[in-house]
Design a protein around this motif. Structure first.
Motif, PDB file in Angstrom:
ATOM      1  N   GLN A 105      -7.171   2.206 -18.071  1.00 34.04           N
ATOM      2  CA  GLN A 105      -5.911   1.450 -18.152  1.00 34.04           C
ATOM      3  C   GLN A 105      -6.226   0.067 -18.715  1.00 34.04           C
ATOM      4  O   GLN A 105      -7.167  -0.595 -18.246  1.00 34.04           O
ATOM      5  N   GLY A 113      -3.914  -2.239 -15.849  1.00 33.87           N
ATOM      6  CA  GLY A 113      -3.687  -1.595 -14.549  1.00 33.87           C
ATOM      7  C   GLY A 113      -3.113  -2.595 -13.555  1.00 33.87           C
ATOM      8  O   GLY A 113      -3.513  -3.756 -13.525  1.00 33.87           O
ATOM      9  N   GLY A 171       1.199   4.966  -7.488  1.00 33.89           N
ATOM     10  CA  GLY A 171      -0.087   5.072  -8.176  1.00 33.89           C
ATOM     11  C   GLY A 171      -1.227   4.881  -7.201  1.00 33.89           C
ATOM     12  O   GLY A 171      -1.112   4.115  -6.239  1.00 33.89           O
ATOM     13  N   GLY A 190      -2.184  -3.940  -9.745  1.00 36.92           N
ATOM     14  CA  GLY A 190      -2.522  -3.890  -8.326  1.00 36.92           C
ATOM     15  C   GLY A 190      -1.396  -4.474  -7.501  1.00 36.92           C
ATOM     16  O   GLY A 190      -0.370  -4.907  -8.042  1.00 36.92           O
ATOM     17  N   SER A 208      -0.743   1.241 -18.149  1.00 34.35           N
ATOM     18  CA  SER A 208      -0.669   1.465 -16.702  1.00 34.35           C
ATOM     19  C   SER A 208       0.053   2.793 -16.470  1.00 34.35           C
ATOM     20  O   SER A 208       1.141   3.005 -17.033  1.00 34.35           O
ATOM     21  N   THR A 209      -0.540   3.656 -15.688  1.00 34.47           N
ATOM     22  CA  THR A 209       0.131   4.939 -15.406  1.00 34.47           C
ATOM     23  C   THR A 209       1.417   4.701 -14.615  1.00 34.47           C
ATOM     24  O   THR A 209       2.382   5.462 -14.750  1.00 34.47           O
ATOM     25  N   GLU A 244      -8.871  -7.453  -0.390  1.00 32.01           N
ATOM     26  CA  GLU A 244      -8.389  -6.760  -1.589  1.00 32.01           C
ATOM     27  C   GLU A 244      -8.737  -7.609  -2.779  1.00 32.01           C
ATOM     28  O   GLU A 244      -8.833  -8.797  -2.700  1.00 32.01           O
ATOM     29  N   GLY A 274      -6.831   1.936  -3.652  1.00 28.89           N
ATOM     30  CA  GLY A 274      -5.618   1.165  -3.401  1.00 28.89           C
ATOM     31  C   GLY A 274      -4.416   1.934  -3.913  1.00 28.89           C
ATOM     32  O   GLY A 274      -4.531   2.735  -4.847  1.00 28.89           O
ATOM     33  N   VAL A 275      -3.274   1.695  -3.304  1.00 30.74           N
ATOM     34  CA  VAL A 275      -2.039   2.415  -3.643  1.00 30.74           C
ATOM     35  C   VAL A 275      -0.964   1.396  -3.982  1.00 30.74           C
ATOM     36  O   VAL A 275      -0.828   0.375  -3.291  1.00 30.74           O
TER      37      VAL A 275
HETATM   38  C1  BTN Z   1      -4.042  -2.260  -4.954  1.00 28.62           C
HETATM   39  O1  BTN Z   1      -3.846  -3.409  -5.341  1.00 28.62           O
HETATM   40  O2  BTN Z   1      -4.843  -2.015  -4.039  1.00 28.62           O
HETATM   41  C2  BTN Z   1      -3.291  -1.103  -5.561  1.00 28.62           C
HETATM   42  C3  BTN Z   1      -3.970  -0.630  -6.793  1.00 28.62           C
HETATM   43  C4  BTN Z   1      -3.261   0.534  -7.475  1.00 28.62           C
HETATM   44  C5  BTN Z   1      -3.958   0.925  -8.766  1.00 28.62           C
HETATM   45  C6  BTN Z   1      -3.397   2.188  -9.361  1.00 28.62           C
HETATM   46  S1  BTN Z   1      -4.423   2.802 -10.662  1.00 28.62           S
HETATM   47  C7  BTN Z   1      -3.202   3.944 -11.120  1.00 28.62           C
HETATM   48  C8  BTN Z   1      -1.861   3.258 -10.979  1.00 28.62           C
HETATM   49  N1  BTN Z   1      -1.513   2.558 -12.187  1.00 28.62           N
HETATM   50  C9  BTN Z   1      -1.494   1.234 -12.041  1.00 28.62           C
HETATM   51  O3  BTN Z   1      -1.244   0.423 -12.939  1.00 28.62           O
HETATM   52  N2  BTN Z   1      -1.805   0.923 -10.776  1.00 28.62           N
HETATM   53  C10 BTN Z   1      -2.007   2.104  -9.968  1.00 28.62           C
END
Ligand code: BTN
Length: 291
Positions: free
Chosen positions: A41, A44, A157, A46, A17-18, A291, A116-117
């Motif tokens: 990733q 990753g 992210g 969320g 995960s970044t 989401e 998503g952020v």
């Molecule tokens: C969401 O749930 O809408 C947010 C998603 C965020 C995803 C990004 S991808 C780059 C960064 N690294 C992660 O592990 N998550 C964020």
């Protein structure tokens, strides 16, 4: 990137995960402005503890380490400026005008999710964690309140669906109708490096604004203007409650105000679904942008 603080951009073929990577770097003293970008990733993250999945080499998966020194009750603005810069980049590169769905999703004009952020603070600085919707990796929820101290480093992210899904057929059944990509919206593949560069260029002045009160007011105003949740009929889904109402406002802490039968309720964290009323163009009576 010349003229910005983003001069240390670290590329990964694969990383878990970044966000996780930069949180660890922050703990080791990495400076403001380090960027991590991944092709793929393996874990990753969320919002609300969910996973964020995308096939390798298709989408923009990036995080940025910020040390904005924000007062605790303004830390939601770190995620807000990344969402705004993401929207700026989408407009510059594709001409599409995304809306921002509370708290930070980018939606295509058809209401489907483009990005998503996720903002996370250093777990080692738990005492400074602001309240949700800002996610703390330690699970803490107490803010330091008011305007004390420099605050923790913040990793923000963004996962942006650039070239995946290319078509609805690429999506798992549960996401059809709720997720889309830039490629799908504009009908051609989109260059991820152009989106990244454009996003970081747009982000620089927005982050710089976080240092002053007038700058913060400006960014909050930009966010409000782009927030398509305000004025929308919404269903709010909390762990132990679910209600429908009209989103009317954002508080200075970034919470959503939803009016339910004449009573204003404040939503701090949770899922908000935009619902369309029957008879509206495109109304399905169901979820528009989950989401
Ligand atoms: C969401 O749930 O809408 C947010 C998603 C965020 C995803 C990004 S991808 C780059 C960064 N690294 C992660 O592990 N998550 C964020």
């Amino acid at each position: 990137m010349p003229g910005t603080r983003f001069n240390d951009i670290r590329h990964f073929d694969t990383v878990d995960s970044t966000n996780r990577y930069l949180l660890d770097e922050a703990r080791s003293g990495a400076p403001d402005g380090v960027v991590a970008v991944a092709e793929h990733q393996s874990a990753g993250r969320g919002r609300l503890g969910r996973r964020w999945e995308a096939p390798a080499g298709a989408n923009l998966l990036m995080s940025v380490l910020l040390r904005p020194g924000l007062p605790a009750d303004h830390r939601h603005l770190a995620a807000a400026v990344v969402a705004l810069a993401g929207a700026d980049a989408v407009m510059t590169v594709t001409g599409l005008e995304p809306g921002v769905k509370w708290p930070n999703d980018l939606l295509a004009p058809d209401g489907r999710k483009l990005a998503g952020v996720l903002a996370e603070a250093d777990a080692g600085a738990a005492a400074h964690l602001p309240p949700p919707p800002f996610a703390g990796s330690s699970g803490g929820s107490g803010g330091s309140g008011g305007s004390g101290g420099p605050g923790p480093p913040i990793v923000v992210g963004i996962g942006m669906n650039v070239n995946w899904p290319a078509a609805d057929a690429d999506l798992p059944a549960g996401l059809v109708g709720s997720a889309t990509s830039l490629q799908q919206q504009v009908g051609r593949p989109v260059d991820r490096s152009e989106v990244l560069e454009s996003l970081l260029r747009a982000l620089e002045p927005r982050v710089a604004d976080l240092a002053t009160e007038s700058g913060r007011i400006g960014q909050a105003g930009d966010f409000r203007a782009r927030c398509c949740t305000i004025g929308a009929r919404v269903r709010v889904e909390l762990a132990d409650d679910c209600f429908e109402g009209t989103a009317t406002d954002l508080t200075s802490e970034g919470h959503l105000v939803v009016e339910v039968d004449g009573v204003a309720r404040r939503v701090v964290a949770g899922d908000v679904v935009h619902v369309r009323s029957a008879g509206e163009p495109g109304a399905s009576g169901g979820r528009v942008a989950p989401e």
